[in-house]
Design a protein around this motif. Structure first.
Motif, PDB file in Angstrom:
ATOM      1  N   GLN A   1       0.815  -1.201   0.000  1.00  0.00           N
ATOM      2  CA  GLN A   1       0.000   0.000   0.000  1.00  0.00           C
ATOM      3  C   GLN A   1       0.856   1.260   0.000  1.00  0.00           C
TER       4      GLN A   1
ATOM      5  N   PRO B   1      -2.823   8.049  -4.521  1.00  0.00           N
ATOM      6  CA  PRO B   1      -3.934   7.396  -3.808  1.00  0.00           C
ATOM      7  C   PRO B   1      -4.664   6.351  -4.639  1.00  0.00           C
ATOM      8  N   VAL B   2      -4.754   6.531  -5.959  1.00  0.00           N
ATOM      9  CA  VAL B   2      -5.446   5.537  -6.779  1.00  0.00           C
ATOM     10  C   VAL B   2      -4.746   4.187  -6.701  1.00  0.00           C
TER      11      VAL B   2
ATOM     12  N   ARG C   1      -5.726   2.616  -3.424  1.00  0.00           N
ATOM     13  CA  ARG C   1      -7.078   2.048  -3.513  1.00  0.00           C
ATOM     14  C   ARG C   1      -7.061   0.687  -4.219  1.00  0.00           C
TER      15      ARG C   1
ATOM     16  N   GLN D   1      -5.664  -1.851  -1.817  1.00  0.00           N
ATOM     17  CA  GLN D   1      -6.606  -2.193  -0.747  1.00  0.00           C
ATOM     18  C   GLN D   1      -7.660  -3.164  -1.252  1.00  0.00           C
ATOM     19  N   PHE D   2      -8.157  -2.937  -2.464  1.00  0.00           N
ATOM     20  CA  PHE D   2      -9.075  -3.908  -3.052  1.00  0.00           C
ATOM     21  C   PHE D   2      -8.349  -5.234  -3.289  1.00  0.00           C
TER      22      PHE D   2
ATOM     23  N   ALA E   1      -5.047   7.941   2.908  1.00  0.00           N
ATOM     24  CA  ALA E   1      -5.764   6.964   2.093  1.00  0.00           C
ATOM     25  C   ALA E   1      -6.152   5.720   2.885  1.00  0.00           C
TER      26      ALA E   1
ATOM     27  N   HIS F   1      -2.362  -5.394  -8.631  1.00  0.00           N
ATOM     28  CA  HIS F   1      -3.502  -4.549  -8.992  1.00  0.00           C
ATOM     29  C   HIS F   1      -4.437  -5.202  -9.995  1.00  0.00           C
TER      30      HIS F   1
ATOM     31  N   ILE G   1     -14.073   1.038  -7.729  1.00  0.00           N
ATOM     32  CA  ILE G   1     -12.797   1.698  -7.421  1.00  0.00           C
ATOM     33  C   ILE G   1     -12.651   2.884  -8.366  1.00  0.00           C
TER      34      ILE G   1
END
Length: 389
Positions: free
Chosen positions: A54, A59-60, A63, A66-67, A117, A346, A366
């Motif tokens: 992370q 920030p994208v 995210r 995190q997913f 984030a 990702h 997302i």
């Protein structure tokens, strides 16, 4: 001429994840994956170090991670099949970035972005680092950033195969062929031409060609700044254990992490020409590199190099970030390219975001809009500063 609703060029982890989500969200959709390397001998999906973090500066990307970690923790629910359970061996010891005094400001800035984030990261001073990792020499280190949860590594090829098998169980077809051309007007693609001489007419086309994505885009007259950037990974053995060893990023630029009873390590490449042969660059392992490792981890003075392999980053030379979404003019051409070394982690989130974009007109789960192609045309880079190697 055969027809598909969606043709995906490339069935590596990005193509397979996109196919999985498309047919999960819209069962019955006719999706065809076109793949020339069905043994995946050159695929980044097979050659990745397969880690997840992370600690990004965009920030994208946080995210998406995190997913991704939530997906990996529950992967059997998503991708398991009666005859193909999914075992990824997910471990979460974290990433540890070390900074020397002149690098601490950048680490503090990144830390603020990550905390805002929602990333679970902590800054540790040298004494805290010594207490947590007594095998680590931090005499020349001013600060460390450690992921406390949601960071680690897993079996990337197993994830790729799980996406692929699940997608095919949902009706996706995989065609062993090579794309050699894209028929198009100024506003739309109409067919994908294959090396076999066949063609596939289609409603939508996804460029999931990994390091070769630039070549595929050029078939539609599109310039995509993606290059095949070779990276060498060395497999090391060490007689002494390194308890609770995270994925370590040294201030000098190399990284290292456990892999079973071994360690794997890589560094910034000595040769950076695009498309170099997929052979390890043994020149990157030299006395200076060994000395740097042994300085940071004294036990590594007794290491042995067991073997090495090389894989490609699909490097986005524009800003080191992914390109996800439709082309502004060729509206049925979609991209999922350019992850610059963080694609495996990702893939789950990027595949979902693209599938939603294709089926529903925008990414919903997302927010990845800022990774769209339009920024390339507008010369508006979204720079990811935390690219390893």
């Amino acid at each position: 001429m055969s027809r598909a609703d969606v043709v995906i060029v490339g069935s590596g982890v990005m193509g397979a994840a996109t196919a999985y989500w498309l047919t999960r969200l819209q069962p019955g959709l006719r999706v065809t994956l076109v793949e020339s390397d069905t043994r995946y001998e050159k695929a980044s999906s097979s050659l990745s170090a397969s880690s997840i973090r992370q600690q990004f500066t965009c920030p994208v990307n946080i995210r998406l991670s995190q997913f991704g970690i939530a997906f990996l923790r529950e992967v059997e629910q998503h991708l398991g099949l009666p005859d193909h359970p999914v075992a990824l061996g997910l471990q979460e010891p974290g990433y540890l970035y070390l900074a020397q005094p002149e690098q601490t400001a950048a680490l503090h800035t990144a830390h603020q972005i990550q905390k805002q984030a929602g990333a679970d990261v902590a800054l540790l001073d040298p004494e805290a680092l010594r207490q947590r990792f007594p095998w680590l020499n931090v005499d020349d280190v001013a600060l460390g950033s450690l992921g406390l949860s949601g960071e680690g590594w897993f079996d990337g090829p197993a994830l790729h195969q799980a996406f692929l098998k699940k997608a095919m169980a949902q009706g996706v077809q995989r065609l062993h062929d090579r794309v050699v051309g894209l028929d198009h007007t100024d506003t739309q693609l109409s067919a994908v031409r294959l090396a076999s001489g066949d063609s596939l007419s289609c409603g939508q086309v996804v460029n999931a060609a990994g390091p070769w994505a630039g070549e595929v885009a050029a078939m539609a007259g599109v310039q995509l700044p993606i290059e095949a950037a070779r990276r060498t990974v060395f497999v090391l053995s060490c007689p002494d254990p390194l308890p609770q060893c995270p994925l370590l990023i040294d201030p000098s630029g190399w990284w290292l992490r456990p892999e079973g009873r071994f360690l794997i390590s890589g560094a910034e490449p000595m040769h950076t020409e695009p498309g170099l042969p997929l052979e390890p660059d043994w020149a990157e392992w030299n006395d200076e590199q060994w000395a740097s490792l042994a300085h940071r981890i004294p036990a590594l003075a007794a290491l042995r190099v067991e073997r090495a392999w090389a894989g490609y980053y699909e490097m986005n030379t524009f800003d080191h970030n992914a390109v996800i979404g439709p082309h502004p003019d060729l509206r049925n051409l979609y991209f999922i390219n350019g992850f610059s070394g963080h694609g495996m982690q990702h893939a789950a989130g990027a595949g979902l975001a693209l599938a939603e974009w294709m089926l529903q007109g925008k990414p919903i789960t997302i927010a990845v809009d800022e990774l769209g192609f339009e920024r390339l045309r507008q010369n508006r880079p979204l720079r990811e500063l935390a690219v390893i190697g």
